[in-house]
Every structure is written in C-alpha cells, then in structure tokens.
Design an enzyme around this catalytic site. Structure first.
Site, PDB file in Angstrom:
ATOM      1  N   GLY A 195      -2.014  63.880  25.035  1.00  0.00           N
ATOM      2  CA  GLY A 195      -1.611  62.669  26.736  1.00  0.00           C
ATOM      3  C   GLY A 195      -1.802  61.604  26.357  1.00  0.00           C
ATOM      4  CB  THR A 196      -0.916  58.962  28.363  1.00  0.00           C
ATOM      5  OG1 THR A 196       0.066  59.923  28.462  1.00  0.00           O
ATOM      6  CG2 THR A 196      -0.392  56.762  28.054  1.00  0.00           C
ATOM      7  CB  VAL A 197      -6.155  56.100  26.095  1.00  0.00           C
ATOM      8  CG1 VAL A 197      -7.215  56.484  26.492  1.00  0.00           C
ATOM      9  CG2 VAL A 197      -6.267  58.455  25.661  1.00  0.00           C
ATOM     10  CE  LYS A 200      -7.993  63.479  25.376  1.00  0.00           C
ATOM     11  NZ  LYS A 200      -9.199  63.754  24.512  1.00  0.00           N
ATOM     12  CG  ASP A 241      -8.055  66.370  15.058  1.00  0.00           C
ATOM     13  OD1 ASP A 241      -7.726  66.176  14.000  1.00  0.00           O
ATOM     14  OD2 ASP A 241      -7.235  65.933  15.570  1.00  0.00           O
TER      15      ASP A 241
END
Ligand SMILES: *[C@@H]1O[C@H](CO)[C@@H](O)[C@H](O)[C@H]1NC(C)=O
Ligand SMILES: *[C@@H]1O[C@H](CO)[C@@H](O)[C@H](O)[C@H]1NC(C)=O
Ligand SMILES: *[C@@H]1O[C@H](CO)[C@@H](O)[C@H](O)[C@H]1NC(C)=O
Ligand SMILES: *[C@@H]1O[C@H](CO)[C@@H](O)[C@H](O)[C@H]1NC(C)=O
Ligand SMILES: *[C@@H]1O[C@H](CO)[C@@H](O)[C@H](O)[C@H]1NC(C)=O
Ligand SMILES: *[C@@H]1O[C@H](CO)[C@@H](O)[C@H](O)[C@H]1NC(C)=O
Ligand SMILES: *[C@@H]1O[C@H](CO)[C@@H](O)[C@H](O)[C@H]1NC(C)=O
Ligand SMILES: *[C@@H]1O[C@H](CO)[C@@H](O)[C@H](O)[C@H]1NC(C)=O
Ligand SMILES: *[C@@H]1O[C@H](CO)[C@@H](O)[C@H](O)[C@H]1NC(C)=O
Ligand SMILES: *[C@@H]1O[C@H](CO)[C@@H](O)[C@H](O)[C@H]1NC(C)=O
Ligand SMILES: *[C@@H]1O[C@H](CO)[C@@H](O)[C@H](O)[C@H]1NC(C)=O
Ligand SMILES: *[C@@H]1O[C@H](CO)[C@@H](O)[C@H](O)[C@H]1NC(C)=O
Length: 711
Positions: free
Chosen positions: A427-429, A443, A540
C-alpha cells in the site's frame, strides 16, 4: 493558637509535602539530615514491607549516622544524590610535604589516596584532576580491564616568586602553582599520588604537593594553597547505573528496573550500564513499583492553553479546546473566538431563504449518509471488537488509540500525494502531523480480506503494546475508512537499505555504527520472539524494513506480514511470504514458519552490513546472484575479506569483523534448528560490541612508563 488556623496550617503543610512525592519504598526513611535519598538508594530495611531492604541492591545501600551523615560502604561520606544518575561524595586529597632540610632527593613516600567506586564509575565530565604546589606533579592511576592507565599534570616554579606573578588570589587554576586536566571515562578504581621534583636552590621553606579529583568548579585556587591547602577532602561526582547491562539485554531480564511509563537509557559512554527515565509528560521515580505518573499539565501551569478551563489533561500530555459555540484551538496564541452569524443573516435576501433551507436539509441528509457509511466501515473493520479489547486492558498507557478519519485527513492534508513517503506491494505510507504536533507515518493498506479482520485486530492490539526503543511504535489505527489505516511513530532518516546504497551516505555508516545497528536489530527481534506478551515472528526481516532515526538508531518496522504465534505451538503453517534474497530456504520448502526464519533473514542483513551489497541481484554473474551463497563460499575459501566492503575493515577491527562474519554464517545455516536463537545472536553481538568499544585500552597500556604527561 486558634483551632481554625491550626487546621489550615496543617492543610498547608500537608499540600506542601505532597507536592514533592517521596521517592522511597513504603516504610523507608527519605531523609538523613538535610539529604534526601531517592530509590534505588536506600537505608536499612523497610518497616512496612516484611522488612525487605529499602535499597535496590547492595550497591545502593547507605547508612545514616547520627541522622546527619550519609555513609557508603567503605566509609565514604555522600554529599548529594541526583536521581538522574549521579552521586556526589567526599574524596581525600593526596599530599606530600617535605621538610626544607631534607628535600634534596625524591625518595619521600607519597601519601596515596585510594578510591574504589566499582561498579559505579567516576564521572569524566563533571570532575577534574588537579595538582597544587610548586615543582610538583601528580598522578592519577586507574585499573581498567587488564591494564593500568595513568594521567596527571605538573607545575614548576623554578625560581620565580609565585606570589608576585600570580597575585594573591585568582581563583583560577592556570598552570602556575596549580594545574588541572580532564580525566578519562569509565574509571572505577583509582589511586592518586602527589610527587615533588628535587627542589632547586629556591626554597628552603616547607613546601607541599597536593593532588586530588574535584567536582568541576568546587576548587578555587589561591596562592596560599601552594604551602598549605586547607581542605582535606573535595566533592567528587560518580555516575551510577542499575547494572552494567545494555538496555537491550536488560529488557529481557527479570530484574529489568524501568517500571511503568518510563524508558531505558544507555547511550552515555560515561556510564557503565543502563538507567531509567520517566517518559515525556510523566514524573516521579521510574524505579519504584508504581513507575512514573502522569503530569497534570493543566494543574501545574505548564500547559499552553489560554486558561486552565480550556485545558484537558491527557496521559503524557494535554490538549486545549474551546467551549461550545466558539472556534479556535484554545491555545495561548490561538485563543477562542465567538462565531458571528448576525451580519450574514441580515444581508441574506429572504428569497434565497427557501433555497438555502433546502440546501441545508440536503447537506444534513448527505452528512447522515456519510456518517452511516463511516459506522458501517467501523463495524466491518472490527471496530467494536477492538474497542472491547481496549476496555478490558487496565494499563491505559499502552493501548492503541482509535483515530477518527477526520483527524488523519487533516494530518495528511487530505492524503496529499506530496506527503507520500513510501509505496509498495502493501500500500502507501503518508507522512502526517497530528493536532498535537506529533509527526506520524500513516499506512494505507491496499485491501484487507474480511475473514482476517479478527486476526488484524489482534495484531493491532498486540503490536501496539510493544514498547521497545528499537521497534517502530504503532500508535493506533483508524477503522472508519474502507481499508483500515495504521498510524506509526515517524522515523526521520529513512531505511538502512537506502543508507547502504546511497553514495555519500554510506560513509556515515562506520563499522562501529553498523555493529551498533546490528546489536539493536538483534535485540528488537529477540524481544519480539521471546519477551513480548505473545511471541511475534516478523517474517519479513530485511534492510528495507529497518528504519534509522536522527541519531542512526535502528528501529524495526513493518509487521505487515507478521503473524502471532499461538502460545502452544512453535510452528505455524502459512502461505510462504517474504522477500527474495532474505527468505529462509527451509521455510520455502516446508512452509513451516518458526522464529529461526527471522534468524536466517537477520543473517542476510548482517551480510549486507558487512558487504554493502544487495542481497539479490539479477545483474550479477550467476554464482554471485545470491549474496548469502556468495558470502558463504568466500568464507569457506577463507577469503572473506574479499567481499567485505572497501574501507570498512582495518587491522584494529579485523578480528571483530571476522567474528561477525562467522556469526552471520551460523544464522544462514540451512537447517533451522542449527541456527542460534535470536536471543543468543543478540547477546553474542553485544559482547562483540563491548570488545570493539574497549579495544583502545590495549593501545594505551604503556602510558605509565612515560613519566610526565599533560601540564
Ligand atoms: C528512620 O529514622 C528514624 C529516626 O531517625 C529511625 O528511628 C528509624 O529506625 C529509621 N527507619 C529506618 C527504616 O531506617
Ligand atoms: C534486613 O533484613 C535482612 C533479612 O531480610 C537481614 O538479614 C538484615 O540484617 C536486615 N538489616 C537490618 C539493618 O536490619
Ligand atoms: C555521633 O554523635 C555522637 C555524639 O553526639 C558523637 O560522639 C559521634 O562521634 C558521632 N558520630 C559520627 C560518625 O559523627
Ligand atoms: C624538619 O626537619 C627537622 C630536622 O631535619 C626537624 O627538626 C623538624 O621537626 C622537621 N619539621 C617537620 C615539620 O617535619
Ligand atoms: C637520597 O636518596 C638516597 C637513596 O637514593 C638515600 O640513601 C639518601 O638518604 C637520601 N638523602 C636524603 C637527604 O634523604
Ligand atoms: C591495579 O591492580 C593491581 C593488581 O591487580 C594493583 O597492584 C594496582 O595497585 C592497581 N592499580 C590501581 C591504580 O588501582
Ligand atoms: C582496585 O585497586 C586495588 C588497590 O590498588 C587493587 O588491590 C584491586 O585489585 C583493584 N581492583 C580492580 C577491580 O582493579
Ligand atoms: C598580596 O598581599 C600582600 C599582603 O597580604 C600585599 O602586600 C601584596 O601587595 C598583595 N599582592 C598583590 C599582587 O595583590
Ligand atoms: C576548602 O576549605 C575552605 C577553608 O576551610 C572552605 O572555605 C572551602 O569551602 C573548602 N572547599 C571545599 C570545596 O570544601
Ligand atoms: C558486569 O558485572 C558482572 C558482575 O556484576 C561481571 O561479572 C561482568 O563481567 C560485567 N560485565 C561487563 C561487560 O563489565
Ligand atoms: C478530555 O479528554 C478525554 C480523553 O482524552 C475526553 O474523553 C474528553 O472528552 C475530553 N474533554 C474535553 C472537554 O475535551
Ligand atoms: C493554535 O492556533 C494558533 C493561531 O492560529 C497557532 O499559532 C498555533 O500553532 C495553534 N496551536 C496548535 C497546537 O494547533
């Protein structure tokens, strides 16, 4: 006295006393004469708590003599205790006085002053080493790990008359008749010796040499002192820490001393170990069982609001507001303004009145629909489950905040493109600024599977309770939008991956910094694995998920892929997720996720720190495509320094770099069980860092041989 006056006097005394909360365990004495004794220091046993000691452990034990003198073990008198980590105490002057007739040679025994403050350290910033006399010199000797270190200063008069040159009273220690030098840090055990040069023809009078350590500014030199220093002792400042462990290590122990609403500090090299500090907006004694308490800014006049009536105290902070019917932010600058409707009402033609009325109804209808939609999203996104969870929690300081959509819209200037600081598969931050001026990262995930809502809520709940200085803090979430928004603490300096790959920036990452970053990341992961309330596998771990703040302190981020491990099993079967180049080969084969998968990925990060290379690159020849494989083969062939980044290693750190390389190789073992646990990795790295930090001492070993140093 009139009874009423007595009552109000008593009340007055009561309030004065409660203004200053006593920083001791119940049933313990807080004072000895004029001195106050904050915990972890203490005297004797408590009269309340089953006669347990009033001090944290024996190194904080004090004795009060005659209710006037405070004494440390070994009889040293304490003059002041500062709860932030310093103690002032008396320390003797070492002196050597010679009788004019026998001063022709240098064999007199110096009067030595000893001091052992171990495990505390002598403050190098607050103290000076001083020698007073003519034709005098003084030594300060100290034992560090394995060697003795000396410093000192000298002052010679030959045949000038000090009184004439210096004047009668200057107060300053300039090098004539008095010299002073800075002292090294970390000293725990010192001897001070005063010496005299074989005197010249000048002085047949009695003359003395004095050497001592004194708190900066506490000694005022006077020419008379050359022959007679009136003081036998001077105040000296020592630095105390809870244990000699770092915050990372201490965090994982049962005896961790920092209680509620406090944080751990260990970044001052003048201290050997960690201390605790109340979080901003909190006060009190961070070591006492209750921890620090919220400061009521509204009551203490430290608030920024127009009036006390406009102030609302919150945990750790406060907000200002305006009464109903007024606008403004209620601060001293902003104030509150009355809304004036009169003018518009008169000017508005009545013809338009009906139209306006219709508009208003329409707007209200629209707004209703909008609010309904918000409520729907809130329910859909598990808002009520989260609210319930939060209500159950007692410790309200650690709960996730549920943000309103409006708040976040305002913070990001309606999700302005120019505020995007990160974009990826997830997604986008956005970078945003909340009303209370906090800078945050928001986020916005792409989508979320409805069946996983409960899982998501659990994750928010658990992750928001993690309070570790090397983990990016989740402040809360917003559930009123179609996809939930997560609000994190903002970390200013970008990712480790950017740092390692940006020309010019990589020079800032010296070996020392890299090793510290490795220690910090390992500590954070170890904490997530073992110390958090429910074990968390990151899943991760990669350099792009390690953020650096203004002081290059590492903060592990993005638990997007992380899943909590239920307490009764150590393996979780999930869809394989992760980043190529970092993925644990065993996990890829079996889909069995364990903590050891994080260990593997961390191994790759270590190799990145050592080599500065990308973990995977199609542009490289096949045998070097995977950095981990290439690194391991070089290590096997015994030419690992071929892959270590240029300019990173030198003769001094070669040994430590080699050890880190071997540790990385252990993390990269194919069979998960053979890899060390994250806790072991963290401890081993911490050990290496300490070794690296102290390696300079060896270089200074032979200083003692050269007779005289700075003047
Ligand atoms: C506190 O001080 C009082 C008077 O000085 C003394 O009698 C008492 O024993 C002390 N209590 C403790 C716990 O040291
Ligand atoms: C404090 O209590 C311990 C046992 O809990 C005892 O051994 C010790 O002597 C006591 N100290 C004093 C000063 O009473
Ligand atoms: C305590 O007071 C007594 C009597 O006032 C005195 O004799 C003794 O020397 C004092 N002890 C210390 C350590 O000052
Ligand atoms: C100095 O030495 C002389 C003899 O050498 C002796 O009589 C005198 O007492 C000494 N003075 C001091 C202060 O030690
Ligand atoms: C000077 O030193 C020597 C030994 O080095 C000693 O024998 C002699 O007594 C000393 N002289 C005086 C005056 O102290
Ligand atoms: C250092 O330790 C040695 C013995 O280990 C001792 O002889 C020496 O006096 C010590 N030096 C200082 C300055 O404490
Ligand atoms: C501290 O100094 C004393 C005296 O010089 C010495 O005996 C002792 O071994 C030293 N301790 C340490 C830990 O260096
Ligand atoms: C120092 O004091 C003496 C007398 O106490 C005086 O004669 C002299 O002038 C003073 N010297 C200076 C430099 O002030
Ligand atoms: C040193 O002694 C003098 C004279 O007795 C006194 O005025 C001064 O306060 C003392 N200084 C310290 C640091 O104790
Ligand atoms: C910390 O202190 C313990 C004993 O209190 C000691 O055994 C250990 O070596 C110390 N560690 C360091 C790094 O100084
Ligand atoms: C004060 O803050 C609390 C909690 O943040 C909130 O519930 C309350 O509505 C606020 N009161 C005012 C008058 O803003
Ligand atoms: C409140 O408003 C004033 C003026 O509009 C502004 O200067 C100030 O920064 C605002 N304060 C906050 C906390 O928003």
């Amino acid at each position: 006295m009139h009874p009423l006056i007595m009552v109000s006097l008593a009340l007055l005394i009561e309030t004065v006393a409660s203004d200053q909360p006593k920083q001791v365990l119940p049933g313990c004495n807080y004072t000895c004469g004029d001195l106050t004794i904050p915990y972890p220091f203490g005297i004797g046993n408590s009269t309340a708590q089953h006669h347990t000691p009033c001090y944290m452990d024996s190194k904080f034990e004090l004795t009060c003599v005659n209710n006037s003198k405070l004494i440390r073990p070994r009889g040293i008198e304490v003059l002041d205790i500062n709860p932030q980590g310093q103690v002032e105490m008396k320390f003797s002057v070492s002196h050597l006085c010679s009788n004019g007739s026998s001063s022709s040679n240098n064999t007199e025994e110096a009067n030595r002053a000893y001091l052992i403050v171990s495990p505390h350290t002598i403050s190098s910033t607050e103290n000076k080493f001083i020698t007073v006399g003519c034709d005098s010199y003084g030594y300060l000797n100290s034992n560090f790990t394995g060697g003795t270190y000396s410093t000192g200063c000298l002052t010679r008069c030959y045949d000038f008359k000090p009184k004439i040159v210096i004047g009668n009273n200057t107060g300053k220690c300039t090098g004539l008749g008095c010299c002073q030098v800075d002292i090294p840090s970390s000293m725990k055990n010192i001897t001070i010796e005063a010496f005299k040069f074989p005197t010249s023809t000048l002085s047949k009078e009695n003359s003395c040499s004095y050497s001592f350590i004194a708190k900066q500014g506490s000694y005022k030199f006077s020419v008379d002192h050359i022959n007679n220093l009136p003081n036998e002792t001077f105040p000296l400042v020592i630095n105390w820490a809870i244990t000699n462990e770092s915050c990372q290590i201490a965090h994982t122990t049962n005896s961790y001393a920092c209680k509620k609403n406090s944080e751990c500090v260990d970044d001052d090299p003048d201290y050997d170990g960690y201390r605790c500090k109340c979080l901003q907006g909190f006060e009190g004694n961070p070591y006492l069982p209750g921890g620090c308490t919220d400061i009521d800014e509204c009551a203490t006049k430290t608030h920024v609001c127009k009036n006390k009536a406009n102030c609302n105290n919150t945990l750790g902070s406060h907000t200002c507001f305006c009464p109903k019917g007024q606008t403004g932010n209620g601060t001293k600058e902003g104030g509150c303004q009355k809304v004036h409707l009169n003018a518009t009402r008169i000017v508005l033609p009545t013809v338009l009145g009906a139209g306006a009325l219709f508009m208003i109804f329409f707007l209200i209808y629209q707004r209703r629909k909008f609010i309904k939609l918000k409520e729907k999203f809130f329910r859909q996104n598990g808002g009520s489950i989260l609210e319930q969870k939060l209500l159950q929690r007692k410790d309200s300081s650690q709960i996730a905040h549920i943000f309103k959509e409006n708040e976040l819209r305002k913070a990001t200037n309606n999700f302005d493109e120019s505020l995007i600081i990160g974009r990826g598969g997830f997604g986008t931050v956005f970078k945003g600024e909340l009303d209370d001026n906090r800078i945050v990262a928001i986020k916005k995930s792409k989508t979320i599977d409805e069946s996983q809502i409960e899982q998501f809520i659990n994750e928010v709940d658990v992750v928001s309770q993690i309070n570790h200085r090397n983990v990016v803090k989740l402040l809360g979430c917003c559930l009123e939008t179609e996809v939930p928004l997560l609000v994190y603490e903002f970390v200013s300096n970008g990712t480790l991956s950017e740092f390692l790959r940006t020309q010019g920036k990589t020079n800032d990452l010296t070996w020392k910094t890299r090793l510290r970053i490795a220690v910090e990341v390992a500590g954070a992961l170890s904490y997530l694995h073992s110390a958090a309330s429910i074990p968390i596998i990151h899943r991760d771990v990669k350099s792009a998920n390690i953020l650096l703040d203004g002081t290059n302190t590492a903060k592990v981020s993005d638990f997007g892929a992380s899943r909590l491990i239920p307490l009764d099993q150590t393996e979780v079967a999930t869809m394989v997720q992760g980043t190529i180049g970092y993925l644990d080969p065993e996990y890829m084969q079996t889909s069995q996720l364990t903590e050891k998968s994080d260990v593997y990925s961390f191994g790759v990060v270590l190799v990145e720190l050592l080599t500065g290379e990308k973990p995977f690159c199609f542009g490289r020849p096949e045998e070097r495509r995977s950095l981990a494989t290439h690194f391991l083969s070089c290590l096997k062939k015994d030419n690992v320094f071929e892959v270590i980044q240029d300019g990173l290693w030198n003769e001094e750190n070669k040994q430590v770099i080699m050890e880190v390389a071997v540790l990385a190789a252990n993390c990269l073992r194919l069979i998960g069980e053979e890899r060390p646990s994250m806790k072991e990795v963290a401890m081993e790295l911490e050990g290496m860092r300490l070794m690296d930090k102290h390696s300079w001492i060896n270089a200074d070993l032979n200083v003692e041989e050269s007779p005289l140093l700075a003047s």
